[in-house]
Each structure stands twice: as C-alpha cells, then as structure tokens.
Design a protein around this motif. Sequence first.
Motif, mmCIF file in Angstrom:
data_model
loop_
_atom_site.group_PDB
_atom_site.id
_atom_site.type_symbol
_atom_site.label_atom_id
_atom_site.label_comp_id
_atom_site.label_asym_id
_atom_site.label_seq_id
_atom_site.Cartn_x
_atom_site.Cartn_y
_atom_site.Cartn_z
ATOM 1 N N ALA A 179 0.823 -1.213 0.000
ATOM 2 C CA ALA A 179 0.000 0.000 0.000
ATOM 3 C C ALA A 179 0.858 1.265 0.000
ATOM 4 C CB ALA A 179 -0.934 -0.001 1.210
ATOM 5 N N LEU A 180 2.129 1.135 0.361
ATOM 6 C CA LEU A 180 3.014 2.300 0.433
ATOM 7 C C LEU A 180 3.937 2.436 -0.782
ATOM 8 C CD1 LEU A 180 4.045 1.982 4.192
ATOM 9 C CD2 LEU A 180 2.320 3.490 3.189
ATOM 10 N N TYR A 181 3.814 1.566 -1.775
ATOM 11 C CA TYR A 181 4.707 1.611 -2.939
ATOM 12 C C TYR A 181 4.645 2.952 -3.664
ATOM 13 C CZ TYR A 181 5.702 -3.428 -2.887
ATOM 14 O OH TYR A 181 6.133 -4.694 -2.559
ATOM 15 N N ALA A 182 3.453 3.497 -3.819
ATOM 16 C CA ALA A 182 3.296 4.741 -4.566
ATOM 17 C C ALA A 182 2.277 5.636 -3.880
ATOM 18 C CB ALA A 182 2.847 4.447 -5.994
ATOM 19 N N ASP A 183 2.431 6.930 -4.108
ATOM 20 C CA ASP A 183 1.508 7.900 -3.546
ATOM 21 C C ASP A 183 1.302 9.000 -4.572
ATOM 22 O OD1 ASP A 183 -0.177 9.030 -1.666
ATOM 23 O OD2 ASP A 183 1.431 10.029 -0.568
ATOM 24 N N LEU A 184 0.107 9.458 -4.693
ATOM 25 C CA LEU A 184 -0.223 10.508 -5.642
ATOM 26 C C LEU A 184 -0.692 11.740 -4.892
ATOM 27 C CD1 LEU A 184 -0.579 11.247 -8.643
ATOM 28 C CD2 LEU A 184 -2.949 10.463 -8.452
ATOM 29 N N SER A 185 -0.144 12.875 -5.254
ATOM 30 C CA SER A 185 -0.588 14.142 -4.677
ATOM 31 C C SER A 185 -0.655 15.171 -5.796
ATOM 32 C CB SER A 185 0.397 14.609 -3.589
ATOM 33 O OG SER A 185 1.596 15.081 -4.176
#
Length: 170
Positions: free
Chosen positions: A106-112
Amino acid sequence: MLDQNNHQGKFGADYIRVLASAAGLIWSQDDVDLDAVDLCLKLPGRTPRGFSPRIDVQVKTVRKLDVSDGLINYSRLSYAQFNKLAGTDFTVPRYLFVVHVPPSIALYADLSTYGLLLRHIGYYVSLSDQPPLPTSDPNRHIRVKIPLSNVLTAESLRSLVVGNVVLPIG
C-alpha cells in the motif's frame, strides 16, 4: 492479485523502467531469462561511446536494508546469479540493481497534487571487479556490498549506460 513477493519484484522492475523513461532510455526484456538479465537499458542513437550503448541489469528488491559503514549488505544473491554478473568477460556491461521497497504494498506509490511518488530508492553496483566463484550452486548465497552513494537516479542511470561520458538529460 499478485502475491507479495511477485508484487514486490514487479514493482522493483517497474521502478527501474520509470527511471529509464525519465533518463530518455529505452528498455527491453528477453523473452526467456537464461542469463540473469532482467532488463536491457539502451540510449538509442549515436553517442561519444558509440551507437546505442546499453547495459544489462539484474533487479532485486528488499523490504529492509542491512546497512553498515556506508554499505548495503545484500545477501540474497545466489552463487549462480553472482557468476552471471561477476567478471569482465561480458560484451555488454552488467549491473546489479537493488530496489528498497516499503514493507507494505500500500506504500509503494503515492499521488498528490505535486505528482507521483515511488517509494523507496534503488541502488546499483557493478561486479566486474569480482572474479566469478568456483561453484554455481544455486542454493548458496553471497553477500554483495553496495555503497549507499550508488543511488539510482535518472542521471546516474544514464551515466551507467553511456559510461563516463556526461550527456545532459533533455
């Protein structure tokens, strides 16, 4: 859905593909993995190093880094894998890439609003200065030391492909 180990491995290879794209490189993959090469990275066209220089890489991932004295101690490389990366008798330079990934997918990628963030970071090492081991026992593993300063970025990846020649990105 992929199991965690396959998901982790795929993310590591995709991480490298994203960096290659950012560096203006193209990648390819053999249809059968016989040589411990996961990806071929190439700069198309003429360069000071020659036409379409390339490197071959083996991509490994790790959830937790074992670090001491400024070195990553990667101990999951089998003797057989090591022997396919070590030495100088390769036409195309070979590298080991180790991508440090989060413990949770769940922490592999983050979008902002600032963009896409891929976690965590990748490292590289050439084993060309290491002699192949006398055995290729796939059940034995060797510890490879990777300098923490060998961080994979678009610029460092491009530099690995073109050698010591510095070519600007973009």
